[in-house]
Design an enzyme around this catalytic site. Structure first.
Site, PDB file in Angstrom:
ATOM      1  N   ASP A   1       0.878  -1.156   0.000  1.00  0.00           N
ATOM      2  CA  ASP A   1       0.000   0.000   0.000  1.00  0.00           C
ATOM      3  C   ASP A   1       0.922   1.214   0.000  1.00  0.00           C
ATOM      4  OD1 ASP A   1      -2.353   1.557   0.261  1.00  0.00           O
ATOM      5  OD2 ASP A   1      -1.991   1.732   2.413  1.00  0.00           O
TER       6      ASP A   1
ATOM      7  N   ASP B   1      -0.141   5.207   0.722  1.00  0.00           N
ATOM      8  CA  ASP B   1      -0.439   6.214   1.742  1.00  0.00           C
ATOM      9  C   ASP B   1      -0.453   5.573   3.128  1.00  0.00           C
ATOM     10  OD1 ASP B   1      -1.026   8.506  -0.047  1.00  0.00           O
ATOM     11  OD2 ASP B   1      -2.610   7.184  -0.758  1.00  0.00           O
TER      12      ASP B   1
ATOM     13  N   LYS C   1      -8.841  -2.798  -2.895  1.00  0.00           N
ATOM     14  CA  LYS C   1      -8.654  -3.722  -1.771  1.00  0.00           C
ATOM     15  C   LYS C   1      -9.829  -3.595  -0.812  1.00  0.00           C
ATOM     16  CE  LYS C   1      -4.980  -1.469  -0.946  1.00  0.00           C
ATOM     17  NZ  LYS C   1      -3.799  -0.845  -0.327  1.00  0.00           N
TER      18      LYS C   1
ATOM     19  N   ASP D   1      -1.277  -0.504   5.995  1.00  0.00           N
ATOM     20  CA  ASP D   1      -1.512   0.152   7.286  1.00  0.00           C
ATOM     21  C   ASP D   1      -2.949  -0.002   7.765  1.00  0.00           C
ATOM     22  OD1 ASP D   1      -2.579   1.897   5.289  1.00  0.00           O
ATOM     23  OD2 ASP D   1      -2.482   3.574   6.707  1.00  0.00           O
TER      24      ASP D   1
END
Length: 310
Positions: free
Chosen positions: A29, A31, A229, A254
């Site tokens: 991922d 960000d 996702k 995250d």
């Protein structure tokens, strides 16, 4: 629905090296993992360089639909990181693939109304689709049904799908026109880029695409087909494109409810949760039916890099 009962925190050189040696491919991922907004996180470049030196494959899988894959390569470059366009999968790109491969819309004939940013429109254009809405400046004018350029001559008869994503400039005009297309339930498909309710930016948490898409879903009484996702359509496309062995892949993210769920339900070999974005250590360790748990977790990617250099 748990990933593992005993998530392992990476705090020693031995555990860090064991983690890196387990997998051939790392899906990241962006960000909250590599950067926060326009601020790259410490030792991100060094960590990625370490993977390259070890011969690992890296793929970047983001639910951010506001940028195209080409725009993402430029963002990476601004941090001194070289990434090819084909290494990047955005939820906007995944939505365009869904329109093409699953809905079978015809380029040059069928059109798409976009509720969102240019990242979606640019990916559609690359596949030969004309899109309406999106960042069209006429949508920034105050809404009046009698004067809106999107209503005065009637709706576009060729629109066959709505793709909705994050729109930092959301307003009533955009909501109103999007609803008009979604009310054509027998004709217009409803596609959502991603379910994220929020996203992190240095020191803050802001409303995510899911918050906006759900507003449209509520007003239209319809449910979108989500493409980012943790949707498995996205993972299957990635696995097929790179001919990956899933047992040798690790998802790094995250978020428990998107990134970790993506890895666990996709039966990838491993998952790594970093605490530099949304989640906390308490949540990572909590055994709950409401979310999956990672196989590994760390404060941030830079910590793993520093441990390997000890």
């Amino acid at each position: 629905m748990t990933g593992t009962a005993t998530p392992i925190k990476i705090t020693t050189k031995e555990v860090a090296n064991d983690f890196l040696n387990r997998y051939d491919t790392f899906l990241f991922d962006c960000d909250g993992v590599l950067w926060l907004g326009n601020h790259v996180l410490p030792h991100t470049k060094e960590f990625l360089d370490t993977l390259a030196a070890l011969g690992k494959k890296t793929i970047f899988v983001t639910n951010n639909s506001t940028k195209s894959r080409l725009s993402y390569t430029k963002k990476f470059a601004s941090f001194g990181i070289t990434v090819k366009e084909e290494q990047i999968f955005t939820s906007g790109y995944a939505s365009a693939i869904y329109v093409r491969d699953f809905l079978k819309l015809q380029p040059g004939k069928d059109k798409v109304w976009v509720f969102g940013e240019t990242g979606i429109s640019e990916e559609l254009k690359k596949m030969g689709y004309e899109s309406l809405g999106g960042a069209d400046p006429r949508l920034q004018t105050p809404f009046d049904a009698s004067t809106s350029p999107f209503l005065v001559d009637g709706l576009d008869e060729d629109v066959r799908a709505v793709i909705a994503g994050l729109d930092p400039n959301i307003n009533y005009h955009k909501l109103a026109i999007t609803l008009q297309y979604l009310q054509q339930k027998d004709k217009v498909h409803f596609v959502g880029t991603n379910v994220d309710s929020t996203f992190p930016q240095k020191g803050y948490t802001f409303p995510g695409a899911g918050s906006m898409i759900e507003s449209i879903a509520f007003s239209s009484g319809r449910r979108p087909a989500y493409c980012g996702k943790p949707n498995m359509n996205m993972l299957n496309t990635i696995v097929s494109a790179f001919d990956l062995e899933k047992s040798k892949c690790c998802m790094v993210g995250d978020r428990l409810n998107t990134d970790m769920k993506f890895g666990v339900e996709g039966k990838l070999g491993g998952t790594l949760l970093v605490l530099s974005g949304i989640e906390t250590e308490e949540r990572a360790l909590e055994i709950s039916e409401e979310h999956v748990n990672p196989k590994f977790f760390a404060e941030k990617l830079g910590d793993i890099y520093e441990l390997t250099k000890q």
